[in-house]
Design a protein around this motif. Structure first.
Motif, PDB file in Angstrom:
ATOM      1  N   ASP A 241       0.551  -0.936   0.418  1.00 54.42           N
ATOM      2  CA  ASP A 241      -0.146  -0.006   0.125  1.00 54.42           C
ATOM      3  C   ASP A 241       0.882   1.463  -0.041  1.00 54.42           C
ATOM      4  OD1 ASP A 241      -2.038  -1.899   0.290  1.00 54.42           O
ATOM      5  OD2 ASP A 241      -2.764  -0.758   1.811  1.00 54.42           O
ATOM      6  N   LEU A 242       2.087   1.100   0.759  1.00 54.11           N
ATOM      7  CA  LEU A 242       2.838   2.352   0.595  1.00 54.11           C
ATOM      8  C   LEU A 242       3.469   2.668  -0.895  1.00 54.11           C
ATOM      9  CD1 LEU A 242       5.166   2.073   3.846  1.00 54.11           C
ATOM     10  CD2 LEU A 242       3.622   4.219   3.222  1.00 54.11           C
ATOM     11  N   VAL A 243       4.490   1.371  -1.165  1.00 53.58           N
ATOM     12  CA  VAL A 243       4.398   1.647  -3.002  1.00 53.58           C
ATOM     13  C   VAL A 243       2.987   2.647  -3.726  1.00 53.58           C
ATOM     14  CG1 VAL A 243       4.815   0.237  -4.606  1.00 53.58           C
ATOM     15  CG2 VAL A 243       6.183   0.142  -3.184  1.00 53.58           C
ATOM     16  N   ASP A 244       2.061   2.027  -3.868  1.00 55.19           N
ATOM     17  CA  ASP A 244       0.977   2.199  -4.601  1.00 55.19           C
ATOM     18  C   ASP A 244      -0.058   3.636  -4.478  1.00 55.19           C
ATOM     19  OD1 ASP A 244       0.833  -0.253  -5.673  1.00 55.19           O
ATOM     20  OD2 ASP A 244      -1.323  -1.299  -4.875  1.00 55.19           O
ATOM     21  N   GLU A 245       0.060   3.964  -2.525  1.00 60.13           N
ATOM     22  CA  GLU A 245      -0.050   5.463  -2.376  1.00 60.13           C
ATOM     23  C   GLU A 245       0.705   6.329  -3.012  1.00 60.13           C
ATOM     24  OE1 GLU A 245      -2.968   5.671  -1.787  1.00 60.13           O
ATOM     25  OE2 GLU A 245      -4.109   4.524  -0.562  1.00 60.13           O
ATOM     26  N   LEU A 246       2.219   6.334  -2.294  1.00 57.86           N
ATOM     27  CA  LEU A 246       2.706   7.052  -3.082  1.00 57.86           C
ATOM     28  C   LEU A 246       2.692   7.413  -4.303  1.00 57.86           C
ATOM     29  CD1 LEU A 246       5.760   6.299  -0.683  1.00 57.86           C
ATOM     30  CD2 LEU A 246       4.897   8.799  -0.758  1.00 57.86           C
ATOM     31  N   LYS A 247       2.432   6.428  -5.290  1.00 58.67           N
ATOM     32  CA  LYS A 247       2.742   6.465  -6.996  1.00 58.67           C
ATOM     33  C   LYS A 247       1.127   6.574  -7.449  1.00 58.67           C
ATOM     34  CE  LYS A 247       5.018   6.784  -8.665  1.00 58.67           C
ATOM     35  NZ  LYS A 247       6.141   7.893  -9.585  1.00 58.67           N
ATOM     36  N   ALA A 248       0.648   7.564  -6.596  1.00 61.13           N
ATOM     37  CA  ALA A 248      -1.195   7.500  -7.107  1.00 61.13           C
ATOM     38  C   ALA A 248      -1.096   8.408  -8.019  1.00 61.13           C
ATOM     39  CB  ALA A 248      -2.102   8.029  -5.346  1.00 61.13           C
ATOM     40  N   GLY A 249      -0.200   9.508  -7.835  1.00 60.32           N
ATOM     41  CA  GLY A 249      -0.014  10.860  -8.135  1.00 60.32           C
ATOM     42  C   GLY A 249       0.840  10.487  -9.657  1.00 60.32           C
ATOM     43  N   GLU A 250       0.803  11.525 -11.037  1.00 63.92           N
ATOM     44  CA  GLU A 250       1.879  10.810 -11.594  1.00 63.92           C
ATOM     45  C   GLU A 250       3.183  11.455 -10.887  1.00 63.92           C
ATOM     46  OE1 GLU A 250       2.516   8.856 -14.247  1.00 63.92           O
ATOM     47  OE2 GLU A 250       0.171   8.158 -13.811  1.00 63.92           O
ATOM     48  N   GLU A 251       3.180  12.508 -10.086  1.00 65.36           N
ATOM     49  CA  GLU A 251       4.149  12.912  -9.681  1.00 65.36           C
ATOM     50  C   GLU A 251       5.110  12.261  -8.419  1.00 65.36           C
ATOM     51  OE1 GLU A 251       6.101  15.512 -11.404  1.00 65.36           O
ATOM     52  OE2 GLU A 251       4.103  14.434 -13.379  1.00 65.36           O
ATOM     53  N   GLY A 252       4.135  11.262  -8.024  1.00 68.97           N
ATOM     54  CA  GLY A 252       4.424  11.450  -6.893  1.00 68.97           C
ATOM     55  C   GLY A 252       5.869  10.232  -6.258  1.00 68.97           C
ATOM     56  N   PRO A 253       6.464  10.166  -5.742  1.00 68.58           N
ATOM     57  CA  PRO A 253       7.760   9.986  -5.158  1.00 68.58           C
ATOM     58  C   PRO A 253       7.798   8.366  -5.220  1.00 68.58           C
ATOM     59  CG  PRO A 253       7.032  10.765  -3.016  1.00 68.58           C
ATOM     60  CD  PRO A 253       6.055  10.896  -3.868  1.00 68.58           C
ATOM     61  N   ASP A 254       9.080   8.069  -6.176  1.00 62.56           N
ATOM     62  CA  ASP A 254       9.248   6.726  -5.182  1.00 62.56           C
ATOM     63  C   ASP A 254       9.891   6.140  -4.184  1.00 62.56           C
ATOM     64  OD1 ASP A 254       8.361   4.478  -7.744  1.00 62.56           O
ATOM     65  OD2 ASP A 254      10.263   5.436  -8.860  1.00 62.56           O
ATOM     66  N   VAL A 255      10.093   4.992  -3.952  1.00 65.44           N
ATOM     67  CA  VAL A 255      10.143   4.456  -2.748  1.00 65.44           C
ATOM     68  C   VAL A 255      10.541   2.972  -2.712  1.00 65.44           C
ATOM     69  CG1 VAL A 255       7.881   2.864  -1.358  1.00 65.44           C
ATOM     70  CG2 VAL A 255       9.357   4.280  -0.147  1.00 65.44           C
ATOM     71  N   ARG A 256      11.186   2.383  -1.708  1.00 60.67           N
ATOM     72  CA  ARG A 256      12.677   0.935  -1.938  1.00 60.67           C
ATOM     73  C   ARG A 256      11.707   0.828  -0.663  1.00 60.67           C
ATOM     74  NH1 ARG A 256      17.193   2.765  -4.982  1.00 60.67           N
ATOM     75  NH2 ARG A 256      17.912   4.369  -3.809  1.00 60.67           N
ATOM     76  N   ILE A 257      11.517  -0.217  -0.176  1.00 57.45           N
ATOM     77  CA  ILE A 257      11.090  -1.304   1.402  1.00 57.45           C
ATOM     78  C   ILE A 257      11.920  -2.100   1.167  1.00 57.45           C
ATOM     79  CG2 ILE A 257       9.103  -2.132   2.497  1.00 57.45           C
ATOM     80  CD1 ILE A 257       7.556  -0.197   0.949  1.00 57.45           C
ATOM     81  N   GLY A 258      12.908  -2.740   2.667  1.00 56.25           N
ATOM     82  CA  GLY A 258      13.057  -3.887   2.734  1.00 56.25           C
ATOM     83  C   GLY A 258      12.078  -4.802   3.886  1.00 56.25           C
ATOM     84  N   LEU A 259      12.003  -6.095   3.576  1.00 63.84           N
ATOM     85  CA  LEU A 259      10.602  -6.936   4.792  1.00 63.84           C
ATOM     86  C   LEU A 259      12.021  -7.958   4.828  1.00 63.84           C
ATOM     87  CD1 LEU A 259       7.454  -6.590   2.971  1.00 63.84           C
ATOM     88  CD2 LEU A 259       8.062  -5.136   4.548  1.00 63.84           C
ATOM     89  N   ALA A 260      12.126  -8.272   6.318  1.00 61.10           N
ATOM     90  CA  ALA A 260      12.475  -9.193   7.117  1.00 61.10           C
ATOM     91  C   ALA A 260      11.224  -9.865   8.442  1.00 61.10           C
ATOM     92  CB  ALA A 260      13.539  -8.867   7.228  1.00 61.10           C
TER      93      ALA A 260
END
Length: 335
Positions: A241-260
């Motif tokens: 959801d974080l990845v999708d919500e941040l890119k909801a707008g075309e100008e939204g920033p990209d994010v990278r996420i690590g999970l463990a």
């Protein structure tokens, strides 16, 4: 209005006015006096004061109020009753001081900005607004604290239902690091108000998404957030959801996420351990707009229809040896 009244009305409020508004009674005790009257040692009084985040003052400085005396008396009663020992008192006091210190700074900044934006215009306008809001804010603070305490207890209870022994040094949690891409470059391109909006927007969005799935936002650091969840599935949904919500707008920033997923050590509201370090290393492996999970997360999520997992080549992670990463994504989505 006479001249004296006009002078009072036009005088710029000072520190003493703020103290009277927020604390009430003026300082009347030195550290020795307040400690002796409360029935605790001066050393303990000084340690409590420092743990709250306040500067050390000379012994003869008149800096303590009736409210300070009442608080120290409460602490003495807790010690006398055996409910707390001195070490626990200092730890609890430090937790209170650090948390409320940040809260007070944050709220003060918001209030000043809000009043000035509405044309309040000066310190007197800010203080008038605070005077009117203070009773409601005080009641709300107690309510929210009790609610947060309930939520924290609920998270720990849910771990016991999963068969974990909830101790002070080790919990099994899913840990996520989310990092805004190219933040250093962006800081050079934005002016200060725009940068502040970006950081606050990222933290607000992350907080909302984490809370929506029952996770906990452990801390934020401008372009990074650290969150935890009791179950890997919840952490995976937070990341997606974080990845999708941040890119909801075309100008939204990209994010990278690590999970463990694995054992962590909770300390002072934060989390530490190899699992936390691994999540951070996986963030460095992830490409913009992607989520990379470790083998433990992949094993738990492998049979869940909500997720697709793509095995990557094994690679070294600084300080952790060679790890097996997996890209996590929604079913049917190509990247």
């Amino acid at each position: 209005m006479n001249r004296r009244g006009e002078q009072r009305a036009s005088r710029r409020p000072g520190t003493d006015d703020v103290r009277r508004l927020l604390v009430g009674s003026p300082p009347i005790y030195t550290r020795r006096q307040v400690a002796e009257t409360a029935g605790i040692s001066r050393d303990l009084a000084a340690r409590i004061w420092r743990a709250l985040g306040f500067a050390t003052l000379p012994d003869d400085a008149v800096a303590y109020t009736e409210a300070d005396l009442s608080a120290l008396r409460r602490i003495r009663h807790l010690l006398d009753a055996g409910l707390l020992d001195e070490r626990t008192v200092i730890r609890m006091t430090r937790a209170l001081g650090r948390t409320t210190g940040r809260l007070a700074q944050w709220q003060a900044e918001i209030m000043i900005e809000s009043v000035l934006d509405r044309g309040g215009g000066d310190v007197a306008g800010v203080m008038d607004t605070v005077r009117r809001l203070l009773p409601d804010f005080e009641e709300m603070l107690l309510h929210v604290w009790r609610s947060q305490l309930t939520a924290a207890a609920g998270r720990l209870m849910s771990l016991t239902e999963l068969g974990q022994d909830v101790g002070p040094t080790r919990l099994m949690l899913a840990v996520g690091f989310a990092d805004l891409v190219a933040f250093t470059r962006v800081t050079r391109e934005l002016d200060e108000p725009a940068l502040a909006d970006l950081v606050e927007g990222f933290e607000a969005l992350a907080s909302d998404v984490v809370a929506a799935h029952g996770g906990r936002l452990v801390k934020t650091l401008g372009d990074e957030v650290l969150f935890t969840a009791g179950e890997p599935r919840a952490a995976a949904l937070i990341a997606l959801d974080l990845v999708d919500e941040l890119k909801a707008g075309e100008e939204g920033p990209d994010v990278r996420i690590g999970l463990a997923y694995g054992p962590v050590t909770p300390v002072m509201g934060d989390v530490f351990g190899t699992t936390v370090n691994l999540a951070a290393r996986l963030t460095a492996i992830a490409r913009p707009g992607t989520i990379v999970a470790d083998g433990e997360m992949a094993e738990v999520l492998g049979g869940v229809s909500d997720f697709d997992l793509v095995k990557l080549r094994r690679r070294p992670a600084r300080g952790l040896g060679v790890v097996q990463p997996y890209v996590l994504r929604r079913p049917g989505r190509e990247r």
